[in-house]
Write an enzyme that holds these catalytic residues in place. Sequence first.
Site, PDB file in Angstrom:
ATOM      1  CB  VAL A 148      -1.039   0.122   1.174  1.00 16.38           C
ATOM      2  CG1 VAL A 148      -1.982   1.431   1.138  1.00 16.38           C
ATOM      3  CG2 VAL A 148      -1.702  -1.156   1.271  1.00 16.38           C
ATOM      4  N   GLY A 203       4.814   7.632 -18.230  1.00 18.65           N
ATOM      5  CA  GLY A 203       5.136   6.201 -17.725  1.00 18.65           C
ATOM      6  C   GLY A 203       4.488   6.327 -16.257  1.00 18.65           C
ATOM      7  CG  ASP A 217      -3.420   0.047  -7.520  1.00 20.81           C
ATOM      8  OD1 ASP A 217      -2.791  -0.574  -7.500  1.00 20.81           O
ATOM      9  OD2 ASP A 217      -3.714   1.220  -6.896  1.00 20.81           O
ATOM     10  CE  LYS A 221      -1.817   0.590  -4.227  1.00 23.86           C
ATOM     11  NZ  LYS A 221      -1.487   1.483  -5.285  1.00 23.86           N
TER      12      LYS A 221
END
Length: 453
Positions: A148, A203, A217, A221
């Site tokens: 995390v 990126g 995602d 977390k």
Amino acid sequence: MARGRGEARSDVVITPADQPIRVAVLGAGNVGGALVSLLLTEGDAIAARSGVRFELAGVAVGDVARSRPGVPAELVTGDAKGLVSGPGVDVVVELIGGLDPARQLVETALSMGRPVVTANKELIAACGAALADAAAGSGVDLLYEAAVAGAIPIIRPLRESLAGERIRRVVGIVNGTTNFILSTMSEQGLSYADALDEAQRLGFAERDPAADVDGHDAAAKAAILASLAFGSVVVGTDVPREGISSVDPVDIAFADRLGYVVKLLAVAERFDNDGPAEGGPEISVRVHPAMLPRTHPLAAVRGAFNAVFIEGAAAGELMLYGRGAGGMPTASAVLGDLIDAAHHLRSGSAGRVVPRSGARIRPADELLCAWYLSIDVADRPGVLAAVAQVFGAHEVSIRSMEQVGLGDEARLIFLTHVARAGDVRRTIEGLRQLDVVDRVGGVLRIVGDQDDD
Ligand SMILES: NC(=O)c1ccc[n+]([C@@H]2O[C@H](COP(=O)([O-])OP(=O)(O)OC[C@H]3O[C@@H](n4cnc5c(N)ncnc54)[C@H](OP(=O)(O)O)[C@@H]3O)[C@@H](O)[C@H]2O)c1
């Protein structure tokens, strides 16, 4: 009497201080490659700072034929299972990602009494409790600081420093990709699509950005943070999530004028302030974009940075801030865990086991907060009354309204007082039934204002 590696005292292996700790690294991508490089190039400095000398037992990868500058070829293997269960390994570091084969490899290591360090949020969010039980059963560590918010120490503070604290709420910006996109939309006035392009060019976003922009995602977390903060078992699939792809630059501009910023937040909240009833604490865990007052400490978190804001009954407010991703920042958090695991191995102990109970998750429709709604309507007399009537019918009280002309149409921007999410949902459904309403556009929760507590 000093014991050699492999000499067991009950089920725990004691490693004497003068012996190096041998590390099996699974995965040599962004994080694994950076960790290998740190261990090889900074070995002396790490030993001087931590009192632990590490040695690489092997590096497992998917494709052994690929060239990997900085990773000695003789250490590379395609047989991760053989490395994990083979001789001469003290600690296993899992940096492959995903559920398979990471789960089996971690289970194998733990069942053999080998501590595991991982950065794998997906794995911990899906089966962290079972893996923690396996680690406790073998008397070894399962450490996942890097899972995390990358380099930010958040797992250890929750598990140790705040172990006795009654934590009321944890609010995090835990996904750098979405924070970069929203910051870029806000600061450069770009559309979502253009800001995503920019994130991909620099990126900060994957070619397939779905895991980030759709909130998967952040949800994994959020589950990990809630599990630790409330001593509950919360898995990733318990977490309702909304992504950022429908956030419009117009909503961000309005938010700015009204004194707010738009952020994707992972929120974990506890409601039973007098102590948990049967079935565990009553909590909510969720991920959604929200408007935060510009004065809130999280509002200043820009670009790809992460931060986690914690509200505790005795400690008050805390915020941890830093780089949430990137090979080296993440490898730094992995290294901290490795050093902890090494010290525990030497002393024949293991890290703290957090007691866990179940949790009662409050239904999303019952959650209370203030809202921002943008509605495109026909610009003619009587429209406002019709729209206001729908709000009233569902007991959503309007705090302010602003009208902007759009040719034959008008855009109405509403801020509501604190309202039940289910009532707001029914209001939106009702508004969509009105023939004068062309579209309900931006719908954002307002988090962090004084009156939403
Ligand atoms: N990247 C970040 O900034 C970041 C931040 C926080 C947490 N994490 C977490 O850290 C973990 C690793 O992420 P990453 O970005 O380093 O991933 P990555 O660059 O995709 O690297 C994955 C590595 O695993 C190897 N691998 C794949 N299948 C394998 C198998 N069956 N056996 C052995 N090795 C295998 C790959 O081998 P090849 O090299 O041959 O393909 C590659 O070296 C993930 O859990 C991720 O969520 C990453």
